[in-house]
Motif scaffolding. Sequence first.
Motif, PDB file in Angstrom:
ATOM      1  N   THR A  38      41.802 -34.811  14.070  1.00 11.45           N
ATOM      2  CA  THR A  38      40.781 -33.892  13.573  1.00 11.45           C
ATOM      3  C   THR A  38      40.550 -32.675  14.458  1.00 11.45           C
ATOM      4  O   THR A  38      40.326 -31.576  13.951  1.00 11.45           O
ATOM      5  CB  THR A  38      39.438 -34.629  13.419  1.00 11.45           C
ATOM      6  OG1 THR A  38      39.073 -35.195  14.683  1.00 11.45           O
ATOM      7  CG2 THR A  38      39.552 -35.724  12.374  1.00 11.45           C
ATOM      8  N   ASN A  39      40.615 -32.836  15.763  1.00 15.57           N
ATOM      9  CA  ASN A  39      40.225 -31.754  16.659  1.00 15.57           C
ATOM     10  C   ASN A  39      41.477 -31.080  17.240  1.00 15.57           C
ATOM     11  O   ASN A  39      42.142 -31.604  18.125  1.00 15.57           O
ATOM     12  CB  ASN A  39      39.354 -32.304  17.792  1.00 15.57           C
ATOM     13  CG  ASN A  39      38.659 -31.182  18.558  1.00 15.57           C
ATOM     14  OD1 ASN A  39      39.274 -30.184  18.886  1.00 15.57           O
ATOM     15  ND2 ASN A  39      37.367 -31.371  18.817  1.00 15.57           N
ATOM     16  N   ASP A  40      41.797 -29.873  16.736  1.00 15.76           N
ATOM     17  CA  ASP A  40      43.000 -29.164  17.176  1.00 15.76           C
ATOM     18  C   ASP A  40      42.895 -28.693  18.625  1.00 15.76           C
ATOM     19  O   ASP A  40      43.903 -28.600  19.323  1.00 15.76           O
ATOM     20  CB  ASP A  40      43.254 -27.961  16.265  1.00 15.76           C
ATOM     21  CG  ASP A  40      43.744 -28.404  14.892  1.00 15.76           C
ATOM     22  OD1 ASP A  40      44.618 -29.289  14.842  1.00 15.76           O
ATOM     23  OD2 ASP A  40      43.263 -27.865  13.882  1.00 15.76           O
ATOM     24  N   GLN A  68      54.825 -27.280  19.076  1.00 16.48           N
ATOM     25  CA  GLN A  68      53.716 -27.830  18.299  1.00 16.48           C
ATOM     26  C   GLN A  68      52.440 -27.001  18.488  1.00 16.48           C
ATOM     27  O   GLN A  68      51.619 -26.879  17.573  1.00 16.48           O
ATOM     28  CB  GLN A  68      53.464 -29.287  18.702  1.00 16.48           C
ATOM     29  CG  GLN A  68      54.533 -30.258  18.214  1.00 16.48           C
ATOM     30  CD  GLN A  68      54.199 -31.689  18.583  1.00 16.48           C
ATOM     31  OE1 GLN A  68      53.080 -32.153  18.386  1.00 16.48           O
ATOM     32  NE2 GLN A  68      55.191 -32.410  19.126  1.00 16.48           N
ATOM     33  N   GLU A  69      52.266 -26.436  19.684  1.00 17.80           N
ATOM     34  CA  GLU A  69      51.104 -25.566  19.921  1.00 17.80           C
ATOM     35  C   GLU A  69      51.174 -24.317  19.033  1.00 17.80           C
ATOM     36  O   GLU A  69      50.162 -23.873  18.481  1.00 17.80           O
ATOM     37  CB  GLU A  69      51.042 -25.172  21.402  1.00 17.80           C
ATOM     38  CG  GLU A  69      50.707 -26.328  22.319  1.00 17.80           C
ATOM     39  CD  GLU A  69      50.797 -25.974  23.802  1.00 17.80           C
ATOM     40  OE1 GLU A  69      49.910 -26.412  24.548  1.00 17.80           O
ATOM     41  OE2 GLU A  69      51.740 -25.282  24.207  1.00 17.80           O
ATOM     42  N   ILE A  70      52.382 -23.744  18.904  1.00 16.55           N
ATOM     43  CA  ILE A  70      52.559 -22.586  18.021  1.00 16.55           C
ATOM     44  C   ILE A  70      52.313 -22.980  16.561  1.00 16.55           C
ATOM     45  O   ILE A  70      51.727 -22.215  15.779  1.00 16.55           O
ATOM     46  CB  ILE A  70      53.967 -21.982  18.193  1.00 16.55           C
ATOM     47  CG1 ILE A  70      54.153 -21.459  19.633  1.00 16.55           C
ATOM     48  CG2 ILE A  70      54.209 -20.862  17.199  1.00 16.55           C
ATOM     49  CD1 ILE A  70      53.213 -20.343  20.028  1.00 16.55           C
ATOM     50  N   ASP A  71      52.741 -24.182  16.187  1.00 12.52           N
ATOM     51  CA  ASP A  71      52.497 -24.664  14.814  1.00 12.52           C
ATOM     52  C   ASP A  71      50.994 -24.745  14.524  1.00 12.52           C
ATOM     53  O   ASP A  71      50.545 -24.416  13.417  1.00 12.52           O
ATOM     54  CB  ASP A  71      53.136 -26.047  14.624  1.00 12.52           C
ATOM     55  CG  ASP A  71      54.659 -25.977  14.583  1.00 12.52           C
ATOM     56  OD1 ASP A  71      55.189 -24.882  14.318  1.00 12.52           O
ATOM     57  OD2 ASP A  71      55.310 -27.011  14.833  1.00 12.52           O
ATOM     58  N   ILE A  72      50.217 -25.208  15.508  1.00 14.16           N
ATOM     59  CA  ILE A  72      48.756 -25.271  15.327  1.00 14.16           C
ATOM     60  C   ILE A  72      48.195 -23.870  15.120  1.00 14.16           C
ATOM     61  O   ILE A  72      47.314 -23.656  14.273  1.00 14.16           O
ATOM     62  CB  ILE A  72      48.094 -25.959  16.551  1.00 14.16           C
ATOM     63  CG1 ILE A  72      48.450 -27.457  16.573  1.00 14.16           C
ATOM     64  CG2 ILE A  72      46.577 -25.778  16.536  1.00 14.16           C
ATOM     65  CD1 ILE A  72      47.976 -28.183  17.811  1.00 14.16           C
ATOM     66  N   THR A  76      46.092 -22.751  11.935  1.00  8.78           N
ATOM     67  CA  THR A  76      44.639 -22.555  12.109  1.00  8.78           C
ATOM     68  C   THR A  76      44.251 -21.164  12.602  1.00  8.78           C
ATOM     69  O   THR A  76      43.077 -20.783  12.541  1.00  8.78           O
ATOM     70  CB  THR A  76      44.087 -23.578  13.119  1.00  8.78           C
ATOM     71  OG1 THR A  76      44.634 -23.291  14.420  1.00  8.78           O
ATOM     72  CG2 THR A  76      44.444 -25.003  12.717  1.00  8.78           C
ATOM     73  N   GLY A  77      45.235 -20.406  13.141  1.00 12.08           N
ATOM     74  CA  GLY A  77      44.907 -19.101  13.725  1.00 12.08           C
ATOM     75  C   GLY A  77      44.264 -19.198  15.091  1.00 12.08           C
ATOM     76  O   GLY A  77      43.674 -18.230  15.582  1.00 12.08           O
ATOM     77  N   THR A 111      48.861 -10.948  26.406  1.00 15.88           N
ATOM     78  CA  THR A 111      48.040 -10.190  25.452  1.00 15.88           C
ATOM     79  C   THR A 111      46.932 -11.072  24.870  1.00 15.88           C
ATOM     80  O   THR A 111      45.772 -10.664  24.755  1.00 15.88           O
ATOM     81  CB  THR A 111      48.923  -9.636  24.320  1.00 15.88           C
ATOM     82  OG1 THR A 111      49.929  -8.795  24.883  1.00 15.88           O
ATOM     83  CG2 THR A 111      48.089  -8.834  23.334  1.00 15.88           C
ATOM     84  N   SER A 112      47.309 -12.313  24.512  1.00 14.63           N
ATOM     85  CA  SER A 112      46.330 -13.250  23.948  1.00 14.63           C
ATOM     86  C   SER A 112      45.253 -13.614  24.968  1.00 14.63           C
ATOM     87  O   SER A 112      44.060 -13.625  24.652  1.00 14.63           O
ATOM     88  CB  SER A 112      47.056 -14.519  23.476  1.00 14.63           C
ATOM     89  OG  SER A 112      46.136 -15.483  23.019  1.00 14.63           O
TER      90      SER A 112
END
Length: 631
Positions: A38-40, A68-72, A76-77, A111-112
């Motif tokens: 449930t908690n990304d 997998q982090e990029i997939d999240i 979800t953005g 940048t992020s």
Amino acid sequence: MKSKSTLLCICLLQFFFTYSQNQKYIDSLKTELKKESTNDSIKVVLLTMLHEKLMFSKPEIAKKYADQEIDIYKRTGSEFAYGLGNLHIGDYFYNKSMNDTALYHYQLAKTSFKKNNKTRGLIFVDFTLGDIYKSQGDYESALQIFTNSLIEIEQNIKDEPYKSQFLASSHLSIGSCYFEKGDLNLALKESIIAVGYFEKINDELRTADTYKQLGDIETKLNHHSFAIDYYSKARELYKKNNDNIYEANTIISIGAVYLLQGNLTKAENFYLAGIDLSRKFNLKGSLSSALIDYGEILTNKGDLNEAENALSEANSIAAKEQLTIQSIQSLEGLSKLDLRRNKFQSALRHINEAIEIGTRSGAVITLEGLYEVKSKILEKTGDHKNAISFLRESFAIQDSISSVEKIRQVEELKTIYETEKKEAAIALQEEEIKTLNEKAKVDKLTKGLYAGGMASALALFGLSVFGYRQRIKKNRIAREKQEEIYKQEIAHKKKELASQTLHLVQKNTFLEELKENLENLKSSPDKFKMEFRRIVMLLKKEKASDKDWETFKTYFSEVHNDFDQKLKTLYADISEKEIRLAAFLRMNLTTKEIATTMNVLPDSILKSKYRLKKKLGLNKETDLTEFLNTL
């Protein structure tokens, strides 16, 4: 119900951070990742921890967690997932030496992190950017980044153990820069600070990295027992944490130290262990380097066939993986092996290929040894003229390296001197501020007591004056100690200058002897073979070149306050040759010594002194040396 699940996960995460057994820890993280649905944000934390634990021991698996982090992020953005995912993918490509791809992902991450004010993420990115600059030889840019990181950490990171972790990493990186620059004392100082922080927070892998770096530094300083001790500590921690890449490299480093000591048996045992581990985990660079040194051991033992197998395999790996230095070293080893077997044509073929690679790649420092090997091969084939020519080339490079090293040593002394000077100034300033604060407190107290009784106030005032004087005395003693340090520095530089001067004076004596021998050989070519080795020894006493003069000027300026610049300012038309003569006169060298150093007759020096005196506008009664000593 959802909040309870989240709270439970956070508690579990705190437990995992302190879990001691690495594999169980990883297994627990995987289990928790499967359970979390449930908690990304918690998923990203778990993926980050798994990536960092596996990025060296199992890099391909670690990259899957980064993906997998990029997939999240895509689902979800989440900027949190996007920044960390790109950081970890950048780490993957950086560890594979794919710097361009790594830089692309690091810039996305940076940048992020800037956009979302993630100070820690920015520091992580800057660490690796600094490492990339360092790998490209841009040490000043790398040092600037790492030093700025220290300031950023002090200002913006408050909570432990993160602050200690970041500070430790910064000092380790700064130490690494100084090490690669050759500033070994500064490298040692920074690395010792780093290991103190890492041990404090019980970060075993980074402690191991710092031990490894300290071992490398001590090896360069020829402190072999200290180096082996540090390497052994690093190896133990790497093995405990299944860090196979660095364990293999550390084992090979221990073997290299034993090889330097001439302990071939111990060296061979460690190289074999390093080779086995490198084969097991497909570590091409480590395997190639280990095989080259192992081939040298086998050559020294007389096991020439096995030595050829090891060196040939090393050369094959280096060519396939485009490892320039290993290619040069393996070809040099094969050439020496051929020379030992009297296979001169094969030896020339291998050494010429090594020289071509070294020249093409700009690895000039490797050419010194390659030219020397080629000279020996040519001597064996009877080509004495070209043998001497390549030997001269080897000595020229050796001289250049020696000059650069001497200049670097002076620069390191200056850096250490300036650093200590700043630290001492800061300490004295803090002491004076403290003294003034104490005086202000005493003055305030004195005023308060004045109304209660003049006698008591005067007594307290007397005590405050006494205390103040004691502090002033303490400050004076501190300044005197610092002045003594400066005097010792100057004394050291004077010794270095005297040594360099002696070196310049002695060089041409040997060169003159060599010239005489060569003149004699002109009339009798048959003596070439018999005299060759003696000529080789004499050539080592090469003529004082322009590089020697530049090195001398560096030392001389340190001791004599920019003497050459003062002369140029006062007498704009003075020549470099006249400045050189003036410097030697200020060193109180005799006319004969100066003549030997400048490779001219004593009469020529007397004429040059007369012309210099005239150019400086001095009358007959003024002594030239005394005048130069006043500048």
